[in-house]
Design a protein around this motif. Structure first.
Motif, PDB file in Angstrom:
ATOM      1  N   ARG A  91      -0.378  -0.864  17.745  1.00 27.26           N
ATOM      2  CA  ARG A  91       0.304  -1.717  18.719  1.00 27.26           C
ATOM      3  C   ARG A  91       0.639  -0.941  19.994  1.00 27.26           C
ATOM      4  O   ARG A  91       0.592  -1.485  21.094  1.00 27.26           O
ATOM      5  CB  ARG A  91       1.573  -2.312  18.109  1.00 27.26           C
ATOM      6  CG  ARG A  91       1.278  -3.492  17.183  1.00 27.26           C
ATOM      7  CD  ARG A  91       2.544  -4.091  16.611  1.00 27.26           C
ATOM      8  NE  ARG A  91       3.526  -4.454  17.640  1.00 27.26           N
ATOM      9  CZ  ARG A  91       3.412  -5.522  18.439  1.00 27.26           C
ATOM     10  NH1 ARG A  91       2.353  -6.310  18.344  1.00 27.26           N
ATOM     11  NH2 ARG A  91       4.345  -5.784  19.317  1.00 27.26           N
ATOM     12  N   ARG A  92       0.969   0.323  19.837  1.00 30.54           N
ATOM     13  CA  ARG A  92       1.237   1.142  21.020  1.00 30.54           C
ATOM     14  C   ARG A  92      -0.011   1.253  21.892  1.00 30.54           C
ATOM     15  O   ARG A  92       0.060   1.104  23.119  1.00 30.54           O
ATOM     16  CB  ARG A  92       1.720   2.540  20.589  1.00 30.54           C
ATOM     17  CG  ARG A  92       2.082   3.451  21.759  1.00 30.54           C
ATOM     18  CD  ARG A  92       2.413   4.856  21.259  1.00 30.54           C
ATOM     19  NE  ARG A  92       1.267   5.467  20.607  1.00 30.54           N
ATOM     20  CZ  ARG A  92       0.264   6.038  21.273  1.00 30.54           C
ATOM     21  NH1 ARG A  92       0.257   6.070  22.602  1.00 30.54           N
ATOM     22  NH2 ARG A  92      -0.743   6.568  20.619  1.00 30.54           N
ATOM     23  N   VAL A  93      -1.167   1.498  21.274  1.00 30.20           N
ATOM     24  CA  VAL A  93      -2.416   1.571  22.031  1.00 30.20           C
ATOM     25  C   VAL A  93      -2.705   0.239  22.721  1.00 30.20           C
ATOM     26  O   VAL A  93      -3.096   0.198  23.897  1.00 30.20           O
ATOM     27  CB  VAL A  93      -3.586   1.972  21.107  1.00 30.20           C
ATOM     28  CG1 VAL A  93      -4.919   1.822  21.832  1.00 30.20           C
ATOM     29  CG2 VAL A  93      -3.407   3.409  20.631  1.00 30.20           C
ATOM     30  N   LEU A  94      -2.491  -0.864  21.995  1.00 32.56           N
ATOM     31  CA  LEU A  94      -2.701  -2.184  22.595  1.00 32.56           C
ATOM     32  C   LEU A  94      -1.754  -2.405  23.773  1.00 32.56           C
ATOM     33  O   LEU A  94      -2.125  -3.027  24.780  1.00 32.56           O
ATOM     34  CB  LEU A  94      -2.517  -3.269  21.544  1.00 32.56           C
ATOM     35  CG  LEU A  94      -3.604  -3.347  20.467  1.00 32.56           C
ATOM     36  CD1 LEU A  94      -3.173  -4.288  19.343  1.00 32.56           C
ATOM     37  CD2 LEU A  94      -4.926  -3.803  21.060  1.00 32.56           C
ATOM     38  N   GLY A  95      -0.537  -1.889  23.657  1.00 34.47           N
ATOM     39  CA  GLY A  95       0.397  -1.998  24.770  1.00 34.47           C
ATOM     40  C   GLY A  95      -0.077  -1.246  25.997  1.00 34.47           C
ATOM     41  O   GLY A  95       0.000  -1.757  27.127  1.00 34.47           O
ATOM     42  N   TRP A  96      -0.599  -0.055  25.786  1.00 36.93           N
ATOM     43  CA  TRP A  96      -1.128   0.715  26.921  1.00 36.93           C
ATOM     44  C   TRP A  96      -2.373   0.051  27.508  1.00 36.93           C
ATOM     45  O   TRP A  96      -2.592   0.100  28.726  1.00 36.93           O
ATOM     46  CB  TRP A  96      -1.431   2.146  26.490  1.00 36.93           C
ATOM     47  CG  TRP A  96      -0.230   3.035  26.457  1.00 36.93           C
ATOM     48  CD1 TRP A  96       0.400   3.538  25.357  1.00 36.93           C
ATOM     49  CD2 TRP A  96       0.502   3.539  27.592  1.00 36.93           C
ATOM     50  NE1 TRP A  96       1.472   4.309  25.725  1.00 36.93           N
ATOM     51  CE2 TRP A  96       1.556   4.334  27.083  1.00 36.93           C
ATOM     52  CE3 TRP A  96       0.355   3.395  28.972  1.00 36.93           C
ATOM     53  CZ2 TRP A  96       2.475   4.983  27.922  1.00 36.93           C
ATOM     54  CZ3 TRP A  96       1.266   4.045  29.807  1.00 36.93           C
ATOM     55  CH2 TRP A  96       2.309   4.820  29.288  1.00 36.93           C
ATOM     56  N   MET A  97      -3.187  -0.579  26.663  1.00 38.68           N
ATOM     57  CA  MET A  97      -4.335  -1.316  27.206  1.00 38.68           C
ATOM     58  C   MET A  97      -3.866  -2.507  28.039  1.00 38.68           C
ATOM     59  O   MET A  97      -4.465  -2.838  29.073  1.00 38.68           O
ATOM     60  CB  MET A  97      -5.264  -1.765  26.076  1.00 38.68           C
ATOM     61  CG  MET A  97      -6.090  -0.643  25.495  1.00 38.68           C
ATOM     62  SD  MET A  97      -7.388  -1.231  24.378  1.00 38.68           S
ATOM     63  CE  MET A  97      -8.184   0.342  23.960  1.00 38.68           C
ATOM     64  N   SER A  98      -2.784  -3.152  27.617  1.00 37.24           N
ATOM     65  CA  SER A  98      -2.215  -4.233  28.424  1.00 37.24           C
ATOM     66  C   SER A  98      -1.727  -3.693  29.765  1.00 37.24           C
ATOM     67  O   SER A  98      -1.871  -4.350  30.805  1.00 37.24           O
ATOM     68  CB  SER A  98      -1.061  -4.905  27.680  1.00 37.24           C
ATOM     69  OG  SER A  98      -1.534  -5.594  26.538  1.00 37.24           O
TER      70      SER A  98
ATOM     71  N   LEU B 161       1.661  -6.626  32.476  1.00 34.11           N
ATOM     72  CA  LEU B 161       2.646  -5.551  32.552  1.00 34.11           C
ATOM     73  C   LEU B 161       3.927  -5.920  31.803  1.00 34.11           C
ATOM     74  O   LEU B 161       4.562  -5.064  31.179  1.00 34.11           O
ATOM     75  CB  LEU B 161       2.940  -5.214  34.010  1.00 34.11           C
ATOM     76  CG  LEU B 161       1.768  -4.588  34.768  1.00 34.11           C
ATOM     77  CD1 LEU B 161       2.059  -4.545  36.267  1.00 34.11           C
ATOM     78  CD2 LEU B 161       1.462  -3.179  34.251  1.00 34.11           C
ATOM     79  N   GLY B 162       4.310  -7.194  31.873  1.00 32.78           N
ATOM     80  CA  GLY B 162       5.469  -7.636  31.100  1.00 32.78           C
ATOM     81  C   GLY B 162       5.232  -7.475  29.607  1.00 32.78           C
ATOM     82  O   GLY B 162       6.131  -7.054  28.854  1.00 32.78           O
ATOM     83  N   THR B 163       4.022  -7.815  29.168  1.00 37.44           N
ATOM     84  CA  THR B 163       3.657  -7.620  27.757  1.00 37.44           C
ATOM     85  C   THR B 163       3.730  -6.146  27.390  1.00 37.44           C
ATOM     86  O   THR B 163       4.271  -5.778  26.335  1.00 37.44           O
ATOM     87  CB  THR B 163       2.242  -8.157  27.501  1.00 37.44           C
ATOM     88  OG1 THR B 163       2.219  -9.559  27.750  1.00 37.44           O
ATOM     89  CG2 THR B 163       1.807  -7.883  26.072  1.00 37.44           C
ATOM     90  N   ALA B 164       3.186  -5.293  28.255  1.00 38.44           N
ATOM     91  CA  ALA B 164       3.195  -3.853  27.982  1.00 38.44           C
ATOM     92  C   ALA B 164       4.618  -3.317  27.866  1.00 38.44           C
ATOM     93  O   ALA B 164       4.923  -2.517  26.967  1.00 38.44           O
ATOM     94  CB  ALA B 164       2.437  -3.118  29.088  1.00 38.44           C
ATOM     95  N   ALA B 165       5.497  -3.763  28.760  1.00 41.00           N
ATOM     96  CA  ALA B 165       6.886  -3.287  28.715  1.00 41.00           C
ATOM     97  C   ALA B 165       7.562  -3.708  27.417  1.00 41.00           C
ATOM     98  O   ALA B 165       8.295  -2.924  26.797  1.00 41.00           O
ATOM     99  CB  ALA B 165       7.657  -3.817  29.923  1.00 41.00           C
ATOM    100  N   ARG B 166       7.319  -4.936  26.983  1.00 38.48           N
ATOM    101  CA  ARG B 166       7.932  -5.418  25.735  1.00 38.48           C
ATOM    102  C   ARG B 166       7.387  -4.666  24.522  1.00 38.48           C
ATOM    103  O   ARG B 166       8.144  -4.311  23.613  1.00 38.48           O
ATOM    104  CB  ARG B 166       7.698  -6.920  25.582  1.00 38.48           C
ATOM    105  CG  ARG B 166       8.566  -7.776  26.501  1.00 38.48           C
ATOM    106  CD  ARG B 166       8.521  -9.236  26.114  1.00 38.48           C
ATOM    107  NE  ARG B 166       7.184  -9.796  26.250  1.00 38.48           N
ATOM    108  CZ  ARG B 166       6.688 -10.277  27.382  1.00 38.48           C
ATOM    109  NH1 ARG B 166       7.422 -10.266  28.492  1.00 38.48           N
ATOM    110  NH2 ARG B 166       5.470 -10.779  27.432  1.00 38.48           N
ATOM    111  N   VAL B 167       6.082  -4.425  24.510  1.00 42.34           N
ATOM    112  CA  VAL B 167       5.503  -3.667  23.394  1.00 42.34           C
ATOM    113  C   VAL B 167       6.091  -2.258  23.363  1.00 42.34           C
ATOM    114  O   VAL B 167       6.400  -1.719  22.290  1.00 42.34           O
ATOM    115  CB  VAL B 167       3.965  -3.621  23.507  1.00 42.34           C
ATOM    116  CG1 VAL B 167       3.377  -2.651  22.475  1.00 42.34           C
ATOM    117  CG2 VAL B 167       3.370  -5.008  23.305  1.00 42.34           C
ATOM    118  N   GLY B 168       6.252  -1.650  24.539  1.00 44.73           N
ATOM    119  CA  GLY B 168       6.856  -0.327  24.593  1.00 44.73           C
ATOM    120  C   GLY B 168       8.232  -0.302  23.959  1.00 44.73           C
ATOM    121  O   GLY B 168       8.581   0.630  23.214  1.00 44.73           O
ATOM    122  N   GLU B 169       9.022  -1.323  24.226  1.00 50.01           N
ATOM    123  CA  GLU B 169      10.345  -1.422  23.603  1.00 50.01           C
ATOM    124  C   GLU B 169      10.227  -1.595  22.092  1.00 50.01           C
ATOM    125  O   GLU B 169      10.963  -0.975  21.313  1.00 50.01           O
ATOM    126  CB  GLU B 169      11.106  -2.612  24.201  1.00 50.01           C
ATOM    127  CG  GLU B 169      11.556  -2.416  25.637  1.00 50.01           C
ATOM    128  CD  GLU B 169      12.807  -1.554  25.734  1.00 50.01           C
ATOM    129  OE1 GLU B 169      13.267  -1.011  24.708  1.00 50.01           O
ATOM    130  OE2 GLU B 169      13.331  -1.418  26.852  1.00 50.01           O
TER     131      GLU B 169
END
Length: 297
Positions: free
Chosen positions: A66-73, A93-101
């Motif tokens: 999921r972290r990798v998918l977040g960075w791809m987002s 970018l909003g998706t990426a920020a939420r995944v990062g959290e």
């Protein structure tokens, strides 16, 4: 997909061959390829391949996956920004920020918030961009990240809001941070060349002579023909136009169009070139350049 990018298409093809068995190591390697080679491919071409690869990895639900998918987002958000799609950029970018959290990756969250701030400033919403910059700064735990967030997100909004005192304070601190930082390569990194380009852009109206100096420094640190080089040369051209050096400004603008294929020019550079035409204020020497810029898509 054009045949001239076989090394790019091969990445997602390899993921597809693994299917559901594609492991986190392979996903990490794909992300590393896209991140390190970000500037080597036209943005629309790269965006299509990153999206294809991400879709093939969606079945992996582990935290690292999921972290990798977040960075791809995050990459897709940056690519949407560079192809003139701010709405898509903010969604990714909003998706990426939420995944990062969700996965506990503050670097991803901070980077995505910073990129959101840049996109928001591109929509001429400086107060909102500055608010996002402050959120991103909470995740900037190294001198490099602090310098990056200030250069990316704080300077232009402060100029737009007319807060010259805060601008001076943040530029001074960012210079200190950058001087003690260790540069990192790649799209998710930051370096002196990008830092100098953002300083130049911030000073365009405030002090065009200083803007020209920072832009020249950035140009000297970039490979000719690269996206960063094109951005820095265009900002230098704008600084020269503001200094009433119209012929120099036109020559610099022409050099960008002569050196970089139109399909490889980022939408952000398109915008800077259009602003250059405005800066020239109808000067006769700028006519042919304005016509060439009007044909960009």
């Amino acid at each position: 997909m054009p045949p001239e990018y076989p090394e790019l298409t091969a990445v997602a093809d390899s993921i597809r061959l693994h299917g559901a068995d594609a492991g986190e190591d392979l996903a990490e390697q794909a992300l590393g390829f896209y991140e390190s080679r970000y500037s080597d491919f036209p943005p629309r071409v790269l965006a299509a391949e990153v999206a294809r690869c991400r879709s093939l990895l969606m079945g992996n639900t582990g935290v690292d996956a999921r972290r990798v998918l977040g960075w791809m987002s995050a990459l897709l958000g940056n690519l949407a920004h560079h192809t003139g799609d701010p709405t898509g950029a903010l969604i990714h970018l909003g998706t990426a920020a939420r995944v990062g959290e969700q996965v506990g990756d503050p670097g991803l969250t901070g980077w995505a918030l910073g990129a959101q701030s840049m996109v928001t400033m591109g929509r001429n919403r400086p107060a909102e961009a500055l608010e996002l910059a402050e959120q991103a700064a909470h995740y900037a735990h190294t001198p490099l990240r602090s310098a990056q967030i200030t250069a990316w997100c704080r300077l232009r909004p402060l100029v737009a809001l007319g807060d010259t005192d805060a601008l001076t304070v943040h530029v001074t601190q960012a210079l200190r941070d950058m001087d003690r930082a260790e540069e990192e390569p790649g799209r998710f990194g930051f370096d002196r060349a990008e830092f100098e380009m953002h300083l130049a852009e911030a000073f365009l109206q405030h002090d065009p002579a200083l803007a020209a100096q920072h832009a020249q420094t950035s140009v000297s640190l970039k490979r000719s023909g690269s996206p960063g080089w094109a951005a820095a040369v265009t900002v230098h051209a704008r600084a020269q136009a503001s200094r009433r050096q119209a012929q120099d400004a036109v020559a610099l603008g022409e050099s960008v169009l002569d050196t970089v294929p139109s399909g490889s020019l980022r939408a952000t550079t398109h915008g800077r070139l259009r602003s250059l035409v405005d800066d020239l204020g109808g000067h006769p020497s700028g006519g042919p350049l304005a016509e060439r810029i009007s044909l960009l898509n």
